[in-house]
Scaffold this motif. Structure first.
Motif, short mmCIF file in Angstrom:
data_model
loop_
_atom_site.label_atom_id
_atom_site.label_comp_id
_atom_site.label_asym_id
_atom_site.label_seq_id
_atom_site.Cartn_x
_atom_site.Cartn_y
_atom_site.Cartn_z
N VAL A 196 -11.21 11.37 -20.00
CA VAL A 196 -11.94 10.15 -19.95
C VAL A 196 -12.68 10.06 -18.70
N TYR A 197 -14.04 10.02 -18.61
CA TYR A 197 -14.72 9.69 -17.38
C TYR A 197 -14.86 8.10 -17.05
N VAL A 198 -14.43 7.61 -16.19
CA VAL A 198 -14.63 6.42 -15.92
C VAL A 198 -15.43 6.16 -14.64
N GLY A 199 -16.56 5.42 -14.73
CA GLY A 199 -17.39 5.26 -13.65
C GLY A 199 -17.91 4.01 -13.27
N ASN A 200 -18.65 3.88 -12.11
CA ASN A 200 -19.17 2.51 -11.35
C ASN A 200 -17.73 1.92 -10.73
N LEU A 201 -16.91 2.65 -10.33
CA LEU A 201 -15.41 2.20 -9.69
C LEU A 201 -15.86 1.70 -8.36
N ALA A 202 -15.45 0.60 -7.85
CA ALA A 202 -15.17 0.14 -6.55
C ALA A 202 -14.64 1.26 -5.76
N TRP A 203 -15.15 1.11 -4.43
CA TRP A 203 -14.65 2.14 -3.49
C TRP A 203 -13.02 1.82 -3.33
N THR A 204 -12.58 0.82 -3.64
CA THR A 204 -11.11 0.34 -3.25
C THR A 204 -10.17 1.10 -4.75
N VAL A 205 -10.72 1.40 -5.53
CA VAL A 205 -9.95 1.73 -6.65
C VAL A 205 -9.41 3.19 -6.17
N THR A 206 -8.14 3.35 -6.27
CA THR A 206 -7.62 4.69 -5.97
C THR A 206 -6.85 5.26 -7.34
N SER A 207 -6.45 6.53 -7.23
CA SER A 207 -5.84 7.26 -8.38
C SER A 207 -4.63 6.42 -8.84
N ASP A 208 -4.08 5.99 -8.11
CA ASP A 208 -2.76 5.03 -8.67
C ASP A 208 -3.20 3.82 -9.29
N SER A 209 -4.09 3.26 -8.79
CA SER A 209 -4.79 2.04 -9.61
C SER A 209 -5.45 2.35 -10.93
N LEU A 210 -6.24 3.40 -10.90
CA LEU A 210 -6.71 3.85 -12.03
C LEU A 210 -5.82 4.25 -12.99
N HIS A 211 -4.58 4.93 -12.60
CA HIS A 211 -3.62 5.23 -13.53
C HIS A 211 -2.96 4.06 -14.25
N GLU A 212 -2.90 2.80 -13.56
CA GLU A 212 -2.30 1.69 -13.94
C GLU A 212 -3.09 1.11 -14.79
N ALA A 213 -4.47 0.96 -14.50
CA ALA A 213 -5.38 0.23 -15.30
C ALA A 213 -5.42 0.92 -16.92
N VAL A 214 -5.22 2.10 -16.89
CA VAL A 214 -5.62 3.09 -18.06
C VAL A 214 -4.29 3.40 -19.08
N LYS A 215 -2.95 2.92 -18.42
CA LYS A 215 -1.83 3.32 -19.10
C LYS A 215 -1.51 2.68 -20.07
N SER A 216 -2.21 1.46 -20.60
CA SER A 216 -1.80 0.57 -21.55
C SER A 216 -2.52 1.15 -22.74
N ALA A 217 -3.48 2.20 -22.66
CA ALA A 217 -4.27 3.02 -23.90
C ALA A 217 -3.34 3.80 -24.51
N GLY A 218 -2.31 4.51 -23.81
CA GLY A 218 -1.57 5.51 -24.22
C GLY A 218 -0.88 6.25 -23.19
N SER A 219 -0.32 7.28 -23.55
CA SER A 219 0.36 8.09 -22.77
C SER A 219 -0.77 9.03 -21.76
N VAL A 220 -0.58 8.42 -20.65
CA VAL A 220 -1.53 9.09 -19.36
C VAL A 220 -0.71 10.53 -18.93
#
Length: 186
Positions: free
Chosen positions: A26-50
């Motif tokens: 999944v491509y996730v765009g328009n991210l704030a400069w402060t979003v890190t790989s860890d915070s992206l992982h945290e945000a998407v993990k509720s959808a299923g197995s990341v």
């Protein structure tokens, strides 16, 4: 093994069998400069197995987008439904199935009415450019294509807020067609 593919009455012999890509990235765009790989992982993990989540970085800074890979198509689809249009870090993000190799299309807005596709291609250094037209003149935006996602990310960083004929351009990754205004008229 080899495979033969027929398209429009033309047969092409491929030196390899075609693969069946499943849509798990999944491509996730328009991210704030402060979003890190860890915070992206945290945000998407509720959808299923990341499997992984990575914010693309260019010259030590976020490129404004990331790729999340899921363990199944259903988890990826759920992530798109949940994330697209949501708020992350104070920005409205968009999510869609990842195009192989990342996004290489760039939206450039706030163009002068006199801008042609050739002008935009020359100014942006893109491989191709298409200024959208409305009633015979520029609609004020265009889509440019680069050879790679890295080239596109560099162009976004280098061109955003620069001027073309005295107008500051708004430059970002291209979004799905339905996010763009439709061309009206002849």
């Amino acid at each position: 093994s080899k495979a033969t593919v027929s398209v429009l009455n033309c047969s092409i012999n491929l030196p390899f069998p075609p693969t069946h890509n499943t849509m798990t990235k999944v491509y996730v765009g328009n991210l704030a400069w402060t979003v890190t790989s860890d915070s992206l992982h945290e945000a998407v993990k509720s959808a299923g197995s990341v499997v992984s989540a990575k914010v693309e970085v260019y010259e030590g800074r976020s490129a404004g987008y990331g790729i999340a890979e899921f363990g199944s198509e259903s988890a990826a689809s759920a992530a798109i439904d949940r994330l697209d249009g949501s708020d992350m870090g104070g920005r409205r993000i968009h999510a869609r199935a990842d195009k192989e190799g990342g996004a290489s299309s760039v939206y450039i807005g706030n163009l002068p009415w006199t801008t042609t596709s050739a002008d935009l291609k020359a100014h942006s250094g893109a491989d191709s450019a298409d200024v959208k037209m409305l009633d015979g003149r520029s609609a004020g935006y265009g889509i440019v294509e680069y050879a790679s996602a890295a080239d596109a990310a560099n162009a976004i960083k280098q061109l955003n807020d620069t001027e073309l004929e005295g107008r500051p351009m708004f430059v970002r990754e291209d979004r799905e067609k339905e996010d763009r205004p439709e061309k009206k008229g002849g």
